[in-house]
Design a protein around this motif. Sequence first.
Motif, mmCIF file in Angstrom:
data_model
loop_
_atom_site.group_PDB
_atom_site.id
_atom_site.type_symbol
_atom_site.label_atom_id
_atom_site.label_comp_id
_atom_site.label_asym_id
_atom_site.label_seq_id
_atom_site.Cartn_x
_atom_site.Cartn_y
_atom_site.Cartn_z
ATOM 1 N N VAL A 47 3.043 -6.593 -2.727
ATOM 2 C CA VAL A 47 4.207 -5.805 -2.304
ATOM 3 C C VAL A 47 5.426 -6.713 -2.218
ATOM 4 C CG1 VAL A 47 5.113 -4.165 -0.619
ATOM 5 C CG2 VAL A 47 2.640 -4.443 -0.851
ATOM 6 N N PHE A 54 7.655 -3.557 -10.753
ATOM 7 C CA PHE A 54 6.755 -2.845 -9.846
ATOM 8 C C PHE A 54 6.150 -1.646 -10.567
ATOM 9 C CE2 PHE A 54 11.051 -1.251 -9.266
ATOM 10 C CZ PHE A 54 10.900 0.123 -9.330
ATOM 11 N N TYR A 112 -2.897 -4.346 -2.939
ATOM 12 C CA TYR A 112 -1.658 -4.366 -3.718
ATOM 13 C C TYR A 112 -0.744 -5.508 -3.303
ATOM 14 C CZ TYR A 112 -2.795 0.221 -5.591
ATOM 15 O OH TYR A 112 -3.407 1.252 -6.251
ATOM 16 N N PHE A 159 2.880 5.803 1.479
ATOM 17 C CA PHE A 159 1.823 4.826 1.730
ATOM 18 C C PHE A 159 0.488 5.508 1.998
ATOM 19 C CE2 PHE A 159 2.680 5.962 6.050
ATOM 20 C CZ PHE A 159 1.496 5.701 6.734
ATOM 21 N N GLU A 192 7.479 -10.957 0.399
ATOM 22 C CA GLU A 192 6.487 -10.649 -0.630
ATOM 23 C C GLU A 192 5.100 -10.833 -0.041
ATOM 24 O OE1 GLU A 192 6.776 -12.020 -4.615
ATOM 25 O OE2 GLU A 192 8.928 -12.377 -4.468
ATOM 26 N N ARG A 215 1.447 -3.746 -8.308
ATOM 27 C CA ARG A 215 2.595 -4.280 -7.559
ATOM 28 C C ARG A 215 3.459 -3.117 -7.070
ATOM 29 N NH1 ARG A 215 5.414 -9.080 -6.861
ATOM 30 N NH2 ARG A 215 7.705 -9.011 -7.002
ATOM 31 N N LEU A 216 3.759 -3.125 -5.782
ATOM 32 C CA LEU A 216 4.562 -2.090 -5.156
ATOM 33 C C LEU A 216 5.881 -2.666 -4.679
ATOM 34 C CD1 LEU A 216 1.797 -0.543 -2.841
ATOM 35 C CD2 LEU A 216 2.464 0.276 -5.109
ATOM 36 N N PHE A 256 8.483 -1.926 -1.731
ATOM 37 C CA PHE A 256 8.586 -1.184 -0.480
ATOM 38 C C PHE A 256 10.054 -0.952 -0.154
ATOM 39 C CE2 PHE A 256 7.918 -1.482 4.406
ATOM 40 C CZ PHE A 256 8.035 -0.102 4.527
ATOM 41 N N LEU A 315 3.139 -3.032 5.145
ATOM 42 C CA LEU A 315 2.770 -4.214 4.362
ATOM 43 C C LEU A 315 1.310 -4.585 4.587
ATOM 44 C CD1 LEU A 315 5.886 -6.555 4.808
ATOM 45 C CD2 LEU A 315 5.345 -5.060 2.889
ATOM 46 N N MET A 374 -0.959 -1.933 2.827
ATOM 47 C CA MET A 374 -0.917 -2.021 1.360
ATOM 48 C C MET A 374 -1.620 -3.284 0.871
ATOM 49 S SD MET A 374 0.455 0.787 0.374
ATOM 50 C CE MET A 374 -0.588 1.411 1.730
ATOM 51 N N GLU A 375 -1.483 -4.367 1.620
ATOM 52 C CA GLU A 375 -2.214 -5.587 1.259
ATOM 53 C C GLU A 375 -3.712 -5.353 1.379
ATOM 54 O OE1 GLU A 375 -2.610 -10.276 2.606
ATOM 55 O OE2 GLU A 375 -1.203 -8.955 3.648
#
Length: 418
Positions: A215, A253, A213, A278, A175, A184-185, A187, A205, A208-209
Amino acid sequence: MSHYIEPKLTIELAHQCVKCSACRQVCPTYSVVKEERSSPRGRLALAEAVVDGILPLTEDIAAQWNQCAMCRRCEWICPNEVEYKEIMFRARNMAKEKSKKDYFKNVVFKGLAMMGNPLTKIGMKFAPALMEAYGKMLGKEVPEYNAVYIDVGIPKYAKLMPKPSAKPFGLRGKEVKSEKSKGRLLFFTGCMIDAFQGKVGESVLKLMEKAGYDVVVPKDIRCCGAPHLYSGEIDSFNKLMKHNKQEIDKYQFDYIVVACPTCGGALKEEYKYPVKDFAEILEEEGFFTFRGKGEKVTFHFPCHSYTAMKTDPNVFRNVLKNVKDANYVEGEEAMMCCGFAGYFSVANYEVASELQKRKIEDLKKTQATYVLSDCPGCVLNLADGMYKHGDYKNVKVMHLAEYLAERLEDESVSEERK
Protein backbone atom coordinates in the motif's frame (compact mmCIF):
# COMPACT_ATOMS: atom_id res chain seq x y z
CA MET A 1 -7.48 13.06 -20.07
CA SER A 2 -9.78 16.00 -19.29
CA HIS A 3 -10.04 17.21 -15.71
CA TYR A 4 -13.41 18.89 -16.08
CA ILE A 5 -17.05 18.40 -15.08
CA GLU A 6 -19.54 20.26 -17.28
CA PRO A 7 -21.63 22.65 -15.12
CA LYS A 8 -24.59 23.21 -17.44
CA LEU A 9 -27.91 21.54 -16.63
CA THR A 10 -29.17 20.40 -20.00
CA ILE A 11 -32.79 19.90 -21.02
CA GLU A 12 -32.07 16.20 -21.61
CA LEU A 13 -30.88 15.73 -18.01
CA ALA A 14 -33.69 17.79 -16.52
CA HIS A 15 -36.36 15.70 -18.28
CA GLN A 16 -35.21 12.25 -17.08
CA CYS A 17 -37.72 11.85 -14.23
CA VAL A 18 -41.11 10.30 -15.13
CA LYS A 19 -42.67 11.31 -11.75
CA CYS A 20 -43.45 7.76 -10.56
CA SER A 21 -42.91 8.68 -6.86
CA ALA A 22 -40.88 5.56 -5.94
CA CYS A 23 -38.21 7.88 -4.53
CA ARG A 24 -40.51 9.25 -1.84
CA GLN A 25 -40.38 5.92 0.00
CA VAL A 26 -36.67 6.26 0.74
CA CYS A 27 -36.01 10.02 0.83
CA PRO A 28 -34.88 11.06 4.34
CA THR A 29 -35.88 14.72 4.02
CA TYR A 30 -39.32 13.89 2.67
CA SER A 31 -39.86 11.51 5.61
CA VAL A 32 -39.50 14.51 7.92
CA VAL A 33 -40.95 17.46 5.96
CA LYS A 34 -43.76 15.55 4.16
CA GLU A 35 -44.06 18.09 1.35
CA GLU A 36 -43.96 17.17 -2.33
CA ARG A 37 -41.37 19.81 -3.16
CA SER A 38 -39.10 18.29 -0.50
CA SER A 39 -39.08 14.92 -2.27
CA PRO A 40 -36.65 14.00 -5.06
CA ARG A 41 -39.53 14.00 -7.53
CA GLY A 42 -40.53 17.49 -6.42
CA ARG A 43 -37.01 18.88 -6.63
CA LEU A 44 -36.55 17.41 -10.10
CA ALA A 45 -39.87 18.87 -11.21
CA LEU A 46 -38.69 22.30 -10.08
CA ALA A 47 -35.42 21.85 -12.00
CA GLU A 48 -37.33 20.84 -15.10
CA ALA A 49 -39.66 23.83 -14.82
CA VAL A 50 -36.77 26.27 -14.40
CA VAL A 51 -34.81 24.83 -17.35
CA ASP A 52 -37.94 24.92 -19.51
CA GLY A 53 -38.59 28.55 -18.55
CA ILE A 54 -41.95 27.76 -16.93
CA LEU A 55 -40.81 29.00 -13.51
CA PRO A 56 -38.28 31.71 -12.65
CA LEU A 57 -35.37 30.65 -10.47
CA THR A 58 -36.22 32.06 -7.04
CA GLU A 59 -34.68 31.96 -3.58
CA ASP A 60 -37.42 29.55 -2.49
CA ILE A 61 -36.60 27.07 -5.27
CA ALA A 62 -32.89 27.33 -4.44
CA ALA A 63 -33.76 26.59 -0.80
CA GLN A 64 -35.64 23.43 -1.81
CA TRP A 65 -32.65 22.15 -3.76
CA ASN A 66 -30.30 22.97 -0.89
CA GLN A 67 -32.46 21.06 1.58
CA CYS A 68 -31.51 17.78 -0.09
CA ALA A 69 -29.00 15.59 1.81
CA MET A 70 -27.61 14.22 -1.48
CA CYS A 71 -27.67 10.73 0.03
CA ARG A 72 -28.75 9.47 -3.42
CA ARG A 73 -31.08 6.84 -2.01
CA CYS A 74 -33.54 7.98 -4.70
CA GLU A 75 -31.07 6.80 -7.34
CA TRP A 76 -30.73 3.51 -5.49
CA ILE A 77 -34.49 2.85 -5.69
CA CYS A 78 -35.28 4.55 -9.04
CA PRO A 79 -36.65 2.07 -11.64
CA ASN A 80 -35.65 4.40 -14.48
CA GLU A 81 -32.07 5.08 -13.33
CA VAL A 82 -32.58 8.85 -13.19
CA GLU A 83 -29.22 10.60 -12.65
CA TYR A 84 -30.40 12.61 -9.65
CA LYS A 85 -26.93 13.67 -8.50
CA GLU A 86 -25.98 14.89 -11.97
CA ILE A 87 -29.12 17.03 -12.14
CA MET A 88 -29.02 18.34 -8.58
CA PHE A 89 -25.42 19.55 -8.36
CA ARG A 90 -25.89 21.42 -11.64
CA ALA A 91 -29.16 22.90 -10.37
CA ARG A 92 -27.38 24.05 -7.21
CA ASN A 93 -24.62 25.57 -9.30
CA MET A 94 -27.23 27.42 -11.33
CA ALA A 95 -28.89 28.67 -8.12
CA LYS A 96 -25.79 30.00 -6.34
CA GLU A 97 -26.72 33.63 -6.94
CA LYS A 98 -30.25 33.03 -5.59
CA SER A 99 -29.17 31.14 -2.47
CA LYS A 100 -28.85 32.93 0.85
CA LYS A 101 -25.29 33.88 1.66
CA ASP A 102 -23.75 31.48 4.16
CA TYR A 103 -20.37 32.82 5.21
CA PHE A 104 -19.66 29.94 7.60
CA LYS A 105 -20.21 27.49 4.73
CA ASN A 106 -17.75 29.42 2.58
CA VAL A 107 -15.13 29.19 5.32
CA VAL A 108 -15.73 25.43 5.73
CA PHE A 109 -15.49 24.72 2.01
CA LYS A 110 -12.40 26.86 1.55
CA GLY A 111 -10.84 25.06 4.50
CA LEU A 112 -11.60 21.70 2.91
CA ALA A 113 -10.07 22.82 -0.37
CA MET A 114 -6.87 23.72 1.49
CA MET A 115 -6.64 20.43 3.41
CA GLY A 116 -3.20 18.95 3.05
CA ASN A 117 -1.39 22.03 1.78
CA PRO A 118 1.65 23.28 3.75
CA LEU A 119 -0.34 25.96 5.60
CA THR A 120 -2.98 23.57 6.95
CA LYS A 121 -0.32 21.03 7.91
CA ILE A 122 1.35 23.65 10.08
CA GLY A 123 -1.96 24.85 11.51
CA MET A 124 -3.12 21.34 12.40
CA LYS A 125 -0.01 20.81 14.50
CA PHE A 126 -1.36 23.38 16.96
CA ALA A 127 -4.98 22.20 16.76
CA PRO A 128 -4.77 19.45 19.45
CA ALA A 129 -3.44 21.94 22.04
CA LEU A 130 -6.08 24.52 21.09
CA MET A 131 -8.88 21.95 21.35
CA GLU A 132 -7.55 20.85 24.72
CA ALA A 133 -7.57 24.43 25.99
CA TYR A 134 -11.06 25.06 24.60
CA GLY A 135 -12.37 21.91 26.24
CA LYS A 136 -11.11 23.00 29.62
CA MET A 137 -12.29 26.61 29.39
CA LEU A 138 -15.51 26.67 27.34
CA GLY A 139 -16.38 23.25 25.98
CA LYS A 140 -16.99 19.92 27.66
CA GLU A 141 -14.51 17.09 27.52
CA VAL A 142 -15.98 13.76 26.43
CA PRO A 143 -13.19 11.27 27.17
CA GLU A 144 -15.32 8.29 26.10
CA TYR A 145 -14.95 9.47 22.50
CA ASN A 146 -11.69 11.43 22.87
CA ALA A 147 -13.69 14.48 21.86
CA VAL A 148 -14.88 17.92 22.95
CA TYR A 149 -18.50 19.05 22.86
CA ILE A 150 -18.47 22.52 21.33
CA ASP A 151 -21.42 24.77 22.12
CA VAL A 152 -21.32 28.47 21.24
CA GLY A 153 -24.99 28.98 22.10
CA ILE A 154 -26.33 28.37 18.58
CA PRO A 155 -27.96 24.90 18.35
CA LYS A 156 -26.96 24.12 14.77
CA TYR A 157 -23.28 24.66 15.58
CA ALA A 158 -23.36 22.62 18.81
CA LYS A 159 -21.36 19.52 17.89
CA LEU A 160 -19.28 16.77 19.41
CA MET A 161 -15.91 17.20 17.73
CA PRO A 162 -13.12 14.61 17.84
CA LYS A 163 -9.75 15.90 18.91
CA PRO A 164 -7.33 16.24 16.00
CA SER A 165 -4.87 13.43 15.43
CA ALA A 166 -1.61 13.65 17.34
CA LYS A 167 0.14 13.59 13.94
CA PRO A 168 -2.22 15.18 11.40
CA PHE A 169 -1.49 14.06 7.83
CA GLY A 170 1.00 11.62 9.35
CA LEU A 171 0.11 8.86 6.87
CA ARG A 172 1.07 10.91 3.83
CA GLY A 173 3.90 9.32 1.88
CA LYS A 174 3.83 6.04 3.82
CA GLU A 175 4.43 2.76 2.07
CA VAL A 176 3.59 -0.69 3.41
CA LYS A 177 5.24 -3.79 2.00
CA SER A 178 3.48 -7.12 2.47
CA GLU A 179 5.28 -10.45 2.49
CA LYS A 180 2.64 -11.92 0.14
CA SER A 181 2.44 -8.95 -2.26
CA LYS A 182 -0.75 -9.89 -4.15
CA GLY A 183 -0.96 -6.44 -5.63
CA ARG A 184 -0.45 -2.74 -4.98
CA LEU A 185 -3.06 -0.39 -3.54
CA LEU A 186 -3.13 3.38 -3.31
CA PHE A 187 -4.86 4.49 -0.11
CA PHE A 188 -6.82 7.73 -0.54
CA THR A 189 -7.16 8.75 3.09
CA GLY A 190 -9.62 11.65 2.90
CA CYS A 191 -9.88 14.78 5.05
CA MET A 192 -11.48 13.31 8.19
CA ILE A 193 -8.97 10.48 8.48
CA ASP A 194 -6.06 12.79 7.71
CA ALA A 195 -7.00 15.38 10.31
CA PHE A 196 -9.04 13.63 13.00
CA GLN A 197 -9.14 9.86 12.64
CA GLY A 198 -5.54 8.89 12.06
CA LYS A 199 -6.04 5.61 13.90
CA VAL A 200 -8.60 4.60 11.27
CA GLY A 201 -6.02 5.18 8.57
CA GLU A 202 -3.40 3.14 10.43
CA SER A 203 -6.00 0.37 10.80
CA VAL A 204 -6.64 0.29 7.04
CA LEU A 205 -2.91 -0.05 6.37
CA LYS A 206 -2.66 -2.84 8.94
CA LEU A 207 -5.60 -4.75 7.46
CA MET A 208 -4.48 -4.37 3.86
CA GLU A 209 -0.97 -5.53 4.74
CA LYS A 210 -2.49 -8.51 6.51
CA ALA A 211 -4.56 -9.19 3.38
CA GLY A 212 -1.32 -9.42 1.42
CA TYR A 213 -1.17 -6.08 -0.38
CA ASP A 214 1.49 -3.43 -0.73
CA VAL A 215 0.00 0.00 0.00
CA VAL A 216 1.15 3.52 -0.79
CA VAL A 217 -0.35 6.76 0.53
CA PRO A 218 0.16 9.70 -1.87
CA LYS A 219 2.02 12.68 -0.42
CA ASP A 220 0.19 15.67 -1.85
CA ILE A 221 -3.52 14.92 -2.17
CA ARG A 222 -6.22 17.43 -1.26
CA CYS A 223 -9.90 16.99 -0.43
CA CYS A 224 -11.53 14.75 -3.04
CA GLY A 225 -13.94 17.61 -3.79
CA ALA A 226 -17.16 15.64 -3.33
CA PRO A 227 -18.58 18.15 -0.78
CA HIS A 228 -17.95 20.95 -3.28
CA LEU A 229 -19.44 19.04 -6.21
CA TYR A 230 -22.58 18.03 -4.32
CA SER A 231 -23.07 21.66 -3.24
CA GLY A 232 -22.80 22.95 -6.77
CA GLU A 233 -19.29 24.39 -6.37
CA ILE A 234 -18.23 22.84 -9.66
CA ASP A 235 -15.26 25.13 -10.36
CA SER A 236 -13.76 24.27 -6.97
CA PHE A 237 -14.34 20.58 -7.60
CA ASN A 238 -12.67 20.72 -11.01
CA LYS A 239 -9.58 22.37 -9.51
CA LEU A 240 -9.33 19.78 -6.73
CA MET A 241 -9.83 16.89 -9.14
CA LYS A 242 -7.13 18.23 -11.46
CA HIS A 243 -4.65 18.56 -8.58
CA ASN A 244 -5.43 15.12 -7.15
CA LYS A 245 -5.26 13.32 -10.48
CA GLN A 246 -1.85 14.83 -11.16
CA GLU A 247 -0.63 13.51 -7.80
CA ILE A 248 -2.31 10.10 -7.99
CA ASP A 249 -1.02 9.46 -11.50
CA LYS A 250 2.56 9.60 -10.20
CA TYR A 251 2.01 6.20 -8.58
CA GLN A 252 1.59 2.67 -9.87
CA PHE A 253 -1.37 0.78 -8.35
CA ASP A 254 -4.01 -1.82 -9.12
CA TYR A 255 -6.82 -0.20 -7.12
CA ILE A 256 -7.47 2.81 -4.96
CA VAL A 257 -8.63 1.65 -1.54
CA VAL A 258 -10.83 3.88 0.64
CA ALA A 259 -12.40 3.95 4.09
CA CYS A 260 -14.78 6.78 3.15
CA PRO A 261 -17.50 6.00 0.59
CA THR A 262 -18.04 9.65 -0.32
CA CYS A 263 -14.40 9.93 -1.38
CA GLY A 264 -14.68 6.54 -3.04
CA GLY A 265 -17.75 7.56 -4.99
CA ALA A 266 -16.08 10.67 -6.38
CA LEU A 267 -12.89 8.79 -7.27
CA LYS A 268 -14.93 6.13 -9.03
CA GLU A 269 -17.56 8.24 -10.80
CA GLU A 270 -15.82 11.54 -11.58
CA TYR A 271 -12.11 10.66 -11.47
CA LYS A 272 -12.76 7.33 -13.25
CA TYR A 273 -10.32 5.25 -11.17
CA PRO A 274 -10.78 1.60 -10.11
CA VAL A 275 -11.82 1.88 -6.46
CA LYS A 276 -12.57 -0.63 -3.70
CA ASP A 277 -13.69 -0.25 -0.14
CA PHE A 278 -11.24 -1.86 2.27
CA ALA A 279 -14.05 -4.19 3.44
CA GLU A 280 -14.49 -5.48 -0.13
CA ILE A 281 -10.86 -6.55 -0.13
CA LEU A 282 -11.27 -8.29 3.22
CA GLU A 283 -14.27 -10.22 1.89
CA GLU A 284 -12.44 -11.16 -1.32
CA GLU A 285 -9.53 -12.52 0.70
CA GLY A 286 -11.84 -14.69 2.78
CA PHE A 287 -11.32 -12.70 5.99
CA PHE A 288 -8.80 -13.45 8.70
CA THR A 289 -9.30 -14.49 12.27
CA PHE A 290 -11.06 -11.63 14.02
CA ARG A 291 -12.04 -12.33 17.60
CA GLY A 292 -14.34 -10.23 19.75
CA LYS A 293 -14.99 -10.35 23.46
CA GLY A 294 -18.64 -11.34 23.54
CA GLU A 295 -19.86 -7.88 22.55
CA LYS A 296 -23.04 -7.10 20.64
CA VAL A 297 -22.30 -5.12 17.48
CA THR A 298 -24.49 -3.18 15.07
CA PHE A 299 -23.69 -1.39 11.81
CA HIS A 300 -24.89 1.78 10.13
CA PHE A 301 -24.67 1.50 6.33
CA PRO A 302 -23.46 4.84 4.91
CA CYS A 303 -25.72 5.96 2.09
CA HIS A 304 -22.84 6.61 -0.30
CA SER A 305 -21.45 3.11 0.21
CA TYR A 306 -24.36 1.57 -1.71
CA THR A 307 -25.41 4.60 -3.81
CA ALA A 308 -22.17 6.27 -4.94
CA MET A 309 -19.70 3.38 -4.63
CA LYS A 310 -22.36 0.71 -5.21
CA THR A 311 -20.79 -1.60 -2.64
CA ASP A 312 -23.05 -4.56 -1.87
CA PRO A 313 -24.33 -4.11 1.73
CA ASN A 314 -23.75 -7.83 2.27
CA VAL A 315 -20.00 -7.13 2.17
CA PHE A 316 -20.22 -5.42 5.56
CA ARG A 317 -22.64 -7.99 6.93
CA ASN A 318 -20.35 -10.84 5.92
CA VAL A 319 -17.27 -9.22 7.43
CA LEU A 320 -18.99 -8.63 10.76
CA LYS A 321 -20.61 -12.05 10.90
CA ASN A 322 -17.13 -13.56 10.63
CA VAL A 323 -15.88 -11.89 13.83
CA LYS A 324 -15.73 -14.74 16.33
CA ASP A 325 -17.23 -14.24 19.79
CA ALA A 326 -19.16 -11.16 18.71
CA ASN A 327 -22.89 -10.95 18.07
CA TYR A 328 -23.91 -8.91 15.02
CA VAL A 329 -27.43 -7.46 15.19
CA GLU A 330 -28.92 -5.14 12.57
CA GLY A 331 -31.24 -2.23 13.25
CA GLU A 332 -34.55 -1.90 11.43
CA GLU A 333 -33.35 1.34 9.80
CA ALA A 334 -29.71 0.36 9.39
CA MET A 335 -29.66 1.66 5.81
CA MET A 336 -31.47 4.95 6.48
CA CYS A 337 -29.50 8.22 6.33
CA CYS A 338 -28.11 9.33 9.71
CA GLY A 339 -28.66 13.01 8.87
CA PHE A 340 -25.03 14.09 8.58
CA ALA A 341 -24.39 14.59 4.86
CA GLY A 342 -21.54 17.00 5.56
CA TYR A 343 -22.65 20.61 5.79
CA PHE A 344 -26.30 19.54 5.39
CA SER A 345 -26.45 18.90 9.16
CA VAL A 346 -25.69 22.59 9.79
CA ALA A 347 -27.59 24.21 6.92
CA ASN A 348 -30.70 22.07 7.55
CA TYR A 349 -30.36 21.67 11.29
CA GLU A 350 -34.00 20.83 12.13
CA VAL A 351 -34.34 18.10 9.51
CA ALA A 352 -30.88 16.71 10.22
CA SER A 353 -31.53 16.62 13.97
CA GLU A 354 -34.73 14.66 13.49
CA LEU A 355 -32.96 12.13 11.27
CA GLN A 356 -30.15 11.83 13.81
CA LYS A 357 -32.63 11.22 16.67
CA ARG A 358 -34.43 8.53 14.66
CA LYS A 359 -31.16 6.83 13.89
CA ILE A 360 -30.06 6.82 17.54
CA GLU A 361 -33.43 5.44 18.67
CA ASP A 362 -33.11 2.62 16.15
CA LEU A 363 -29.56 1.87 17.29
CA LYS A 364 -30.64 1.83 20.93
CA LYS A 365 -33.22 -0.86 20.16
CA THR A 366 -30.42 -3.21 19.06
CA GLN A 367 -28.86 -2.97 22.56
CA ALA A 368 -25.46 -3.10 20.89
CA THR A 369 -22.45 -1.86 22.82
CA TYR A 370 -20.55 -1.14 19.60
CA VAL A 371 -21.99 1.03 16.83
CA LEU A 372 -19.89 0.77 13.68
CA SER A 373 -19.90 2.44 10.30
CA ASP A 374 -17.70 2.67 7.23
CA CYS A 375 -17.82 6.46 6.86
CA PRO A 376 -15.77 8.88 8.99
CA GLY A 377 -18.51 11.51 8.72
CA CYS A 378 -21.21 9.07 9.81
CA VAL A 379 -19.00 7.97 12.73
CA LEU A 380 -18.71 11.61 13.80
CA ASN A 381 -22.47 12.20 13.52
CA LEU A 382 -23.40 8.97 15.29
CA ALA A 383 -21.03 9.78 18.14
CA ASP A 384 -22.59 13.25 18.37
CA GLY A 385 -26.07 11.69 18.35
CA MET A 386 -25.14 9.10 20.96
CA TYR A 387 -23.79 11.89 23.18
CA LYS A 388 -26.99 13.94 22.78
CA HIS A 389 -29.62 11.20 22.76
CA GLY A 390 -28.05 7.89 23.79
CA ASP A 391 -25.93 6.07 26.34
CA TYR A 392 -22.57 7.43 25.22
CA LYS A 393 -20.76 6.22 28.34
CA ASN A 394 -21.54 2.59 27.54
CA VAL A 395 -21.84 2.56 23.74
CA LYS A 396 -18.72 2.91 21.63
CA VAL A 397 -19.07 4.42 18.16
CA MET A 398 -16.19 3.38 15.90
CA HIS A 399 -15.12 3.10 12.31
CA LEU A 400 -15.31 -0.49 11.08
CA ALA A 401 -11.60 -0.51 10.15
CA GLU A 402 -10.53 0.44 13.65
CA TYR A 403 -12.82 -2.16 15.23
CA LEU A 404 -11.50 -4.96 13.00
CA ALA A 405 -7.85 -4.02 13.37
CA GLU A 406 -8.17 -4.20 17.15
CA ARG A 407 -9.61 -7.71 16.86
CA LEU A 408 -7.04 -9.29 14.59
CA GLU A 409 -6.22 -12.54 16.37
CA ASP A 410 -2.93 -12.96 14.53
CA GLU A 411 -1.15 -9.64 14.93
CA SER A 412 1.86 -10.64 12.82
CA VAL A 413 2.42 -7.94 10.24
CA SER A 414 5.76 -6.83 8.90
CA GLU A 415 7.56 -3.87 10.38
CA GLU A 416 8.94 -2.69 7.04
CA ARG A 417 7.39 0.73 6.63
CA LYS A 418 8.81 3.69 4.84
